[in-house]
Motif scaffolding. Structure first.
Motif, short mmCIF file in Angstrom:
data_model
loop_
_atom_site.label_atom_id
_atom_site.label_comp_id
_atom_site.label_asym_id
_atom_site.label_seq_id
_atom_site.Cartn_x
_atom_site.Cartn_y
_atom_site.Cartn_z
N PRO A 152 -13.85 -8.04 -69.67
CA PRO A 152 -13.16 -8.22 -68.39
C PRO A 152 -11.73 -7.69 -68.50
N VAL A 153 -11.10 -7.40 -67.37
CA VAL A 153 -9.73 -6.89 -67.41
C VAL A 153 -8.74 -8.02 -67.70
N HIS A 154 -9.14 -9.26 -67.44
CA HIS A 154 -8.23 -10.38 -67.71
C HIS A 154 -7.88 -10.41 -69.20
N ARG A 155 -6.61 -10.73 -69.44
CA ARG A 155 -6.04 -10.81 -70.79
C ARG A 155 -5.99 -9.45 -71.48
N ARG A 156 -6.04 -8.36 -70.69
CA ARG A 156 -5.92 -7.01 -71.24
C ARG A 156 -4.85 -6.24 -70.48
N ILE A 157 -4.41 -5.11 -71.09
CA ILE A 157 -3.76 -4.06 -70.30
C ILE A 157 -4.90 -3.40 -69.53
#
Length: 387
Positions: free
Chosen positions: A31-36
Protein backbone atom coordinates in the motif's frame (compact mmCIF):
# COMPACT_ATOMS: atom_id res chain seq x y z
CA UNK A 1 -6.45 19.48 -2.15
CA UNK A 2 -7.71 21.27 0.96
CA UNK A 3 -6.25 20.35 4.34
CA UNK A 4 -8.44 19.79 7.38
CA UNK A 5 -8.14 22.45 10.07
CA UNK A 6 -5.69 21.85 12.92
CA UNK A 7 -3.87 19.15 11.00
CA UNK A 8 -0.58 17.57 12.10
CA UNK A 9 2.26 16.21 9.97
CA UNK A 10 0.84 12.72 10.33
CA UNK A 11 -2.62 14.01 9.50
CA UNK A 12 -1.27 15.50 6.27
CA UNK A 13 0.42 12.21 5.39
CA UNK A 14 -2.79 10.27 5.93
CA UNK A 15 -4.79 12.73 3.82
CA UNK A 16 -2.33 12.50 0.94
CA UNK A 17 -2.12 8.71 1.04
CA UNK A 18 -5.91 8.35 1.27
CA UNK A 19 -6.48 10.82 -1.56
CA UNK A 20 -3.97 9.19 -3.92
CA UNK A 21 -5.57 5.79 -3.40
CA UNK A 22 -9.15 7.06 -3.64
CA UNK A 23 -8.41 9.00 -6.85
CA UNK A 24 -6.50 6.08 -8.41
CA UNK A 25 -3.34 8.17 -8.61
CA UNK A 26 -1.12 5.79 -6.65
CA UNK A 27 1.02 3.16 -8.35
CA UNK A 28 2.87 0.03 -7.20
CA UNK A 29 4.28 -0.69 -4.62
CA UNK A 30 1.23 -1.08 -2.43
CA UNK A 31 0.00 0.00 0.00
CA UNK A 32 1.12 3.61 -0.43
CA UNK A 33 0.59 4.28 3.28
CA UNK A 34 3.83 4.58 5.24
CA UNK A 35 5.78 4.98 1.97
CA UNK A 36 7.07 7.70 -0.31
CA UNK A 37 4.12 7.14 -2.67
CA UNK A 38 4.66 6.13 -6.27
CA UNK A 39 2.21 7.73 -8.69
CA UNK A 40 0.95 7.82 -12.25
CA UNK A 41 3.04 10.34 -14.15
CA UNK A 42 6.21 9.86 -12.09
CA UNK A 43 8.26 9.20 -15.24
CA UNK A 44 6.86 12.34 -16.85
CA UNK A 45 7.69 14.40 -13.76
CA UNK A 46 11.26 13.08 -13.80
CA UNK A 47 11.72 14.23 -17.41
CA UNK A 48 12.10 17.78 -16.08
CA UNK A 49 15.14 16.69 -14.06
CA UNK A 50 17.90 16.66 -16.73
CA UNK A 51 16.68 20.05 -17.98
CA UNK A 52 17.49 21.78 -14.70
CA UNK A 53 20.65 23.88 -14.80
CA UNK A 54 21.58 22.37 -11.44
CA UNK A 55 21.52 18.91 -13.05
CA UNK A 56 23.61 20.00 -16.02
CA UNK A 57 26.30 21.44 -13.72
CA UNK A 58 26.36 18.54 -11.26
CA UNK A 59 28.90 15.73 -11.36
CA UNK A 60 27.79 13.72 -8.31
CA UNK A 61 24.09 13.36 -7.53
CA UNK A 62 22.43 11.63 -4.58
CA UNK A 63 18.98 10.20 -5.33
CA UNK A 64 16.76 8.40 -2.83
CA UNK A 65 15.94 4.75 -3.62
CA UNK A 66 12.15 5.07 -3.79
CA UNK A 67 10.06 4.11 -6.82
CA UNK A 68 8.96 7.62 -7.97
CA UNK A 69 12.63 8.59 -8.42
CA UNK A 70 13.56 5.60 -10.63
CA UNK A 71 13.72 7.71 -13.79
CA UNK A 72 15.77 10.37 -12.03
CA UNK A 73 18.33 7.69 -11.22
CA UNK A 74 18.32 6.58 -14.86
CA UNK A 75 18.95 10.11 -16.13
CA UNK A 76 21.95 10.46 -13.81
CA UNK A 77 23.48 7.22 -15.12
CA UNK A 78 22.60 7.99 -18.74
CA UNK A 79 24.37 11.36 -18.42
CA UNK A 80 27.49 9.55 -17.15
CA UNK A 81 27.34 11.32 -13.81
CA UNK A 82 28.11 9.66 -10.47
CA UNK A 83 24.96 8.28 -8.85
CA UNK A 84 24.87 7.82 -5.08
CA UNK A 85 21.92 6.06 -3.45
CA UNK A 86 21.46 5.88 0.36
CA UNK A 87 21.53 2.40 1.81
CA UNK A 88 18.06 1.22 2.92
CA UNK A 89 17.38 2.57 6.40
CA UNK A 90 21.12 3.39 6.62
CA UNK A 91 21.73 -0.10 8.00
CA UNK A 92 25.04 -0.74 6.21
CA UNK A 93 26.42 2.76 5.67
CA UNK A 94 25.34 6.05 4.14
CA UNK A 95 25.88 5.71 0.37
CA UNK A 96 26.23 3.15 -2.35
CA UNK A 97 27.71 4.24 -5.67
CA UNK A 98 25.84 2.67 -8.57
CA UNK A 99 28.40 1.29 -11.03
CA UNK A 100 26.94 -0.06 -14.29
CA UNK A 101 28.93 -2.68 -16.20
CA UNK A 102 31.28 -1.39 -18.96
CA UNK A 103 29.45 -0.62 -22.19
CA UNK A 104 26.04 -0.73 -20.52
CA UNK A 105 23.13 -0.11 -22.88
CA UNK A 106 20.20 2.12 -21.98
CA UNK A 107 18.20 -0.99 -21.08
CA UNK A 108 20.89 -2.05 -18.62
CA UNK A 109 21.07 1.48 -17.21
CA UNK A 110 17.31 1.36 -16.66
CA UNK A 111 17.76 -1.89 -14.80
CA UNK A 112 20.55 -0.31 -12.70
CA UNK A 113 18.08 2.44 -11.75
CA UNK A 114 15.53 -0.02 -10.32
CA UNK A 115 15.55 -1.16 -6.70
CA UNK A 116 16.96 -4.52 -7.79
CA UNK A 117 19.62 -2.81 -9.89
CA UNK A 118 20.60 -0.62 -6.96
CA UNK A 119 21.27 -3.83 -5.01
CA UNK A 120 23.07 -5.61 -7.85
CA UNK A 121 25.30 -2.82 -9.13
CA UNK A 122 26.19 -0.92 -5.97
CA UNK A 123 29.56 -0.34 -4.36
CA UNK A 124 29.64 0.96 -0.74
CA UNK A 125 31.18 4.39 -0.25
CA UNK A 126 33.45 4.58 2.78
CA UNK A 127 33.02 7.31 5.38
CA UNK A 128 36.53 8.54 4.57
CA UNK A 129 35.90 8.82 0.82
CA UNK A 130 35.62 12.66 0.92
CA UNK A 131 32.50 12.68 -1.25
CA UNK A 132 31.21 16.01 -2.54
CA UNK A 133 27.54 15.91 -3.56
CA UNK A 134 26.48 18.55 -6.09
CA UNK A 135 22.73 17.82 -6.16
CA UNK A 136 20.32 15.96 -3.87
CA UNK A 137 17.01 14.31 -4.79
CA UNK A 138 14.63 13.31 -1.98
CA UNK A 139 11.20 11.75 -1.88
CA UNK A 140 8.25 13.50 -0.27
CA UNK A 141 4.75 12.72 0.89
CA UNK A 142 3.81 16.40 0.81
CA UNK A 143 5.61 19.60 -0.14
CA UNK A 144 4.69 23.27 -0.35
CA UNK A 145 5.56 25.81 -3.02
CA UNK A 146 7.61 27.55 -0.32
CA UNK A 147 9.88 24.50 -0.22
CA UNK A 148 8.64 22.99 3.04
CA UNK A 149 8.61 19.21 2.98
CA UNK A 150 6.99 16.32 4.84
CA UNK A 151 8.42 12.82 4.41
CA UNK A 152 6.94 9.47 5.37
CA UNK A 153 7.63 10.07 9.06
CA UNK A 154 10.76 8.06 9.76
CA UNK A 155 13.18 10.95 9.35
CA UNK A 156 15.68 9.20 7.09
CA UNK A 157 15.91 11.92 4.41
CA UNK A 158 16.46 14.60 7.08
CA UNK A 159 19.04 12.41 8.80
CA UNK A 160 20.82 11.52 5.54
CA UNK A 161 21.19 15.21 4.73
CA UNK A 162 22.37 16.04 8.25
CA UNK A 163 24.96 13.25 8.01
CA UNK A 164 26.16 14.56 4.65
CA UNK A 165 26.44 18.03 6.16
CA UNK A 166 28.45 16.63 9.09
CA UNK A 167 30.79 14.94 6.60
CA UNK A 168 31.19 18.12 4.55
CA UNK A 169 29.56 16.44 1.54
CA UNK A 170 26.89 19.15 1.16
CA UNK A 171 26.55 22.82 2.08
CA UNK A 172 23.74 25.35 2.33
CA UNK A 173 24.18 25.99 -1.40
CA UNK A 174 23.63 22.37 -2.47
CA UNK A 175 20.29 22.26 -4.34
CA UNK A 176 17.62 19.80 -3.18
CA UNK A 177 14.99 18.47 -5.60
CA UNK A 178 11.83 16.45 -4.98
CA UNK A 179 9.60 14.64 -7.50
CA UNK A 180 5.89 14.41 -6.61
CA UNK A 181 2.39 14.34 -8.06
CA UNK A 182 0.60 17.68 -8.34
CA UNK A 183 -1.82 16.65 -5.59
CA UNK A 184 1.12 16.40 -3.17
CA UNK A 185 1.88 20.12 -3.53
CA UNK A 186 -0.13 21.76 -0.74
CA UNK A 187 0.09 24.59 1.80
CA UNK A 188 1.98 23.35 4.86
CA UNK A 189 1.58 25.42 8.05
CA UNK A 190 4.93 26.89 9.10
CA UNK A 191 4.17 25.93 12.71
CA UNK A 192 4.70 22.28 11.78
CA UNK A 193 8.32 22.81 10.72
CA UNK A 194 11.18 21.84 13.02
CA UNK A 195 14.87 22.78 12.99
CA UNK A 196 15.95 19.39 11.59
CA UNK A 197 13.45 19.42 8.69
CA UNK A 198 14.98 19.46 5.21
CA UNK A 199 13.60 21.96 2.70
CA UNK A 200 13.63 21.71 -1.10
CA UNK A 201 14.67 24.12 -3.85
CA UNK A 202 12.91 22.52 -6.82
CA UNK A 203 9.63 20.58 -7.05
CA UNK A 204 9.06 18.51 -10.20
CA UNK A 205 5.51 17.34 -10.98
CA UNK A 206 4.02 15.89 -14.17
CA UNK A 207 2.84 19.39 -15.13
CA UNK A 208 5.19 21.86 -13.43
CA UNK A 209 8.69 22.81 -12.36
CA UNK A 210 8.51 24.91 -9.20
CA UNK A 211 11.56 26.86 -8.08
CA UNK A 212 10.71 27.48 -4.43
CA UNK A 213 13.25 30.19 -3.65
CA UNK A 214 13.27 28.77 -0.12
CA UNK A 215 15.58 30.68 2.23
CA UNK A 216 14.95 28.61 5.34
CA UNK A 217 18.33 27.15 6.37
CA UNK A 218 18.92 23.48 5.78
CA UNK A 219 20.36 21.30 8.56
CA UNK A 220 24.05 22.03 9.19
CA UNK A 221 24.76 18.74 10.94
CA UNK A 222 23.33 16.03 13.13
CA UNK A 223 21.31 17.24 16.12
CA UNK A 224 22.39 14.52 18.52
CA UNK A 225 19.83 15.53 21.12
CA UNK A 226 17.15 14.24 18.70
CA UNK A 227 18.87 10.86 18.21
CA UNK A 228 17.83 7.98 20.47
CA UNK A 229 20.04 5.20 21.77
CA UNK A 230 17.90 2.66 19.91
CA UNK A 231 18.47 4.52 16.63
CA UNK A 232 22.21 4.51 17.35
CA UNK A 233 21.99 0.75 17.71
CA UNK A 234 20.23 0.35 14.36
CA UNK A 235 22.49 2.67 12.34
CA UNK A 236 26.20 1.81 12.68
CA UNK A 237 27.41 4.81 10.68
CA UNK A 238 25.84 7.10 13.30
CA UNK A 239 28.12 5.56 15.90
CA UNK A 240 31.15 6.30 13.73
CA UNK A 241 30.11 9.89 13.11
CA UNK A 242 29.33 10.42 16.78
CA UNK A 243 32.76 9.14 17.77
CA UNK A 244 34.41 11.58 15.35
CA UNK A 245 32.40 14.54 16.55
CA UNK A 246 33.05 13.63 20.18
CA UNK A 247 36.80 13.59 19.47
CA UNK A 248 36.39 17.03 17.89
CA UNK A 249 34.95 18.30 21.19
CA UNK A 250 31.34 18.66 20.09
CA UNK A 251 28.30 17.99 22.23
CA UNK A 252 27.03 14.53 21.22
CA UNK A 253 24.57 13.92 24.07
CA UNK A 254 21.69 11.72 22.89
CA UNK A 255 17.99 12.27 23.52
CA UNK A 256 17.81 9.39 26.00
CA UNK A 257 20.74 10.79 27.97
CA UNK A 258 19.21 14.24 28.50
CA UNK A 259 17.10 13.61 31.65
CA UNK A 260 20.00 11.91 33.43
CA UNK A 261 22.35 14.79 32.70
CA UNK A 262 19.81 17.42 33.64
CA UNK A 263 18.99 15.70 36.94
CA UNK A 264 22.68 15.32 37.74
CA UNK A 265 23.48 18.92 36.84
CA UNK A 266 20.63 20.24 38.96
CA UNK A 267 22.33 18.67 41.99
CA UNK A 268 25.90 19.49 41.08
CA UNK A 269 25.79 22.84 39.28
CA UNK A 270 26.86 25.84 41.39
CA UNK A 271 24.75 28.98 41.55
CA UNK A 272 25.13 31.34 38.60
CA UNK A 273 25.26 28.63 35.92
CA UNK A 274 23.04 27.77 32.98
CA UNK A 275 22.83 24.46 31.16
CA UNK A 276 23.18 24.07 27.44
CA UNK A 277 20.59 21.58 26.23
CA UNK A 278 22.21 18.17 26.14
CA UNK A 279 25.48 19.36 27.64
CA UNK A 280 27.24 20.12 30.90
CA UNK A 281 26.44 23.17 32.97
CA UNK A 282 27.91 26.38 31.53
CA UNK A 283 28.72 29.55 33.51
CA UNK A 284 26.07 32.17 33.06
CA UNK A 285 27.00 35.31 31.16
CA UNK A 286 27.63 37.79 33.95
CA UNK A 287 29.53 35.29 36.12
CA UNK A 288 32.97 36.96 36.25
CA UNK A 289 34.72 33.89 37.68
CA UNK A 290 33.34 31.35 35.19
CA UNK A 291 35.17 29.56 32.43
CA UNK A 292 34.86 30.68 28.82
CA UNK A 293 31.72 29.78 26.90
CA UNK A 294 32.65 27.66 23.83
CA UNK A 295 33.34 29.68 20.68
CA UNK A 296 30.56 27.84 18.85
CA UNK A 297 28.07 29.80 20.99
CA UNK A 298 26.63 33.21 20.04
CA UNK A 299 25.22 35.58 22.68
CA UNK A 300 22.10 37.61 21.79
CA UNK A 301 21.23 40.39 24.22
CA UNK A 302 19.00 43.45 24.56
CA UNK A 303 15.87 41.44 23.71
CA UNK A 304 12.66 43.44 24.21
CA UNK A 305 10.88 42.58 27.45
CA UNK A 306 7.87 40.93 25.79
CA UNK A 307 9.81 38.95 23.18
CA UNK A 308 8.75 35.35 22.63
CA UNK A 309 11.25 32.67 21.74
CA UNK A 310 9.27 31.94 18.56
CA UNK A 311 9.78 35.55 17.43
CA UNK A 312 13.53 35.26 17.89
CA UNK A 313 13.64 31.92 16.06
CA UNK A 314 11.74 33.42 13.14
CA UNK A 315 14.14 36.38 12.96
CA UNK A 316 17.11 33.99 13.02
CA UNK A 317 15.68 31.90 10.19
CA UNK A 318 15.04 35.00 8.10
CA UNK A 319 18.71 35.92 8.46
CA UNK A 320 19.80 32.37 7.60
CA UNK A 321 21.30 31.92 11.07
CA UNK A 322 19.17 29.24 12.74
CA UNK A 323 21.24 27.46 15.43
CA UNK A 324 21.37 23.77 16.29
CA UNK A 325 20.02 24.65 19.75
CA UNK A 326 18.88 27.78 21.52
CA UNK A 327 19.12 28.46 25.26
CA UNK A 328 16.40 30.97 26.16
CA UNK A 329 16.82 33.41 29.07
CA UNK A 330 13.86 35.69 28.43
CA UNK A 331 13.69 37.19 31.95
CA UNK A 332 17.29 38.36 31.48
CA UNK A 333 16.48 39.59 27.93
CA UNK A 334 19.03 37.32 26.31
CA UNK A 335 19.58 33.99 24.58
CA UNK A 336 22.50 31.76 23.61
CA UNK A 337 22.71 30.21 20.15
CA UNK A 338 24.66 26.95 19.89
CA UNK A 339 26.13 26.08 16.49
CA UNK A 340 27.88 23.05 15.04
CA UNK A 341 31.36 24.59 15.18
CA UNK A 342 33.15 27.96 15.57
CA UNK A 343 33.04 28.61 11.81
CA UNK A 344 29.24 28.26 11.76
CA UNK A 345 28.98 30.55 14.79
CA UNK A 346 31.18 33.16 13.12
CA UNK A 347 29.07 33.06 9.94
CA UNK A 348 25.89 33.47 11.99
CA UNK A 349 27.48 36.37 13.86
CA UNK A 350 28.09 38.25 10.62
CA UNK A 351 24.54 37.59 9.39
CA UNK A 352 22.97 38.85 12.62
CA UNK A 353 24.71 42.22 12.83
CA UNK A 354 22.16 45.05 12.99
CA UNK A 355 19.27 42.69 13.81
CA UNK A 356 16.22 44.42 15.30
CA UNK A 357 13.32 43.08 17.30
CA UNK A 358 10.70 45.71 17.98
CA UNK A 359 12.44 48.99 18.78
CA UNK A 360 15.60 47.30 20.06
CA UNK A 361 18.83 46.70 18.18
CA UNK A 362 20.00 43.33 19.45
CA UNK A 363 23.47 42.91 20.84
CA UNK A 364 25.10 39.94 19.07
CA UNK A 365 28.58 38.67 19.98
CA UNK A 366 30.48 35.45 20.42
CA UNK A 367 29.57 34.40 23.93
CA UNK A 368 33.15 34.25 25.21
CA UNK A 369 33.87 37.75 23.86
CA UNK A 370 30.66 39.04 25.42
CA UNK A 371 31.67 37.97 28.91
CA UNK A 372 35.26 39.09 28.52
CA UNK A 373 34.26 42.57 27.41
CA UNK A 374 31.17 42.96 29.57
CA UNK A 375 31.00 40.66 32.63
CA UNK A 376 27.70 42.08 33.77
CA UNK A 377 25.98 41.01 30.56
CA UNK A 378 24.87 44.52 29.62
CA UNK A 379 26.41 47.22 27.45
CA UNK A 380 27.20 50.79 28.42
CA UNK A 381 25.80 52.15 25.16
CA UNK A 382 22.64 50.05 25.14
CA UNK A 383 19.55 52.04 26.20
CA UNK A 384 18.00 48.76 27.40
CA UNK A 385 20.58 46.59 29.15
CA UNK A 386 19.81 42.88 28.85
CA UNK A 387 19.65 41.95 32.53
Amino acid sequence: MELRAGVSKQGIREQIWDYMEAQNIAEFPWPVHRRIPNFKGASRAAEHFPRLQAFKMARTIKVNPDAPQKNARFFVLDSKKTLLVPTPRLRTGLFNRITPPPGATKDILRKCATSQGVRDYSVPVDLDARVLVDLVVVGSVAVSEKGWRIGKGEGFADLEYAMMASMGAVSQGTPVVTIVHDCQVIDIPEALLEDHDLTVDYILTPTRVIATGCERPKPTGIIWSKISCSMMGRIPILRSLRSREKQAGRDVTLKDEQPHLEARSQHSAPPGTVRRPGGPAQPEAGSPNGEDVPSDTVYVGNLPQDTRVSELKKALRERGAAPLRLTWQGPQHRAFLHFLDPASAQEALSRLQGLHLGANTLKVELAGQQRASDPAGGHARDPHPDH
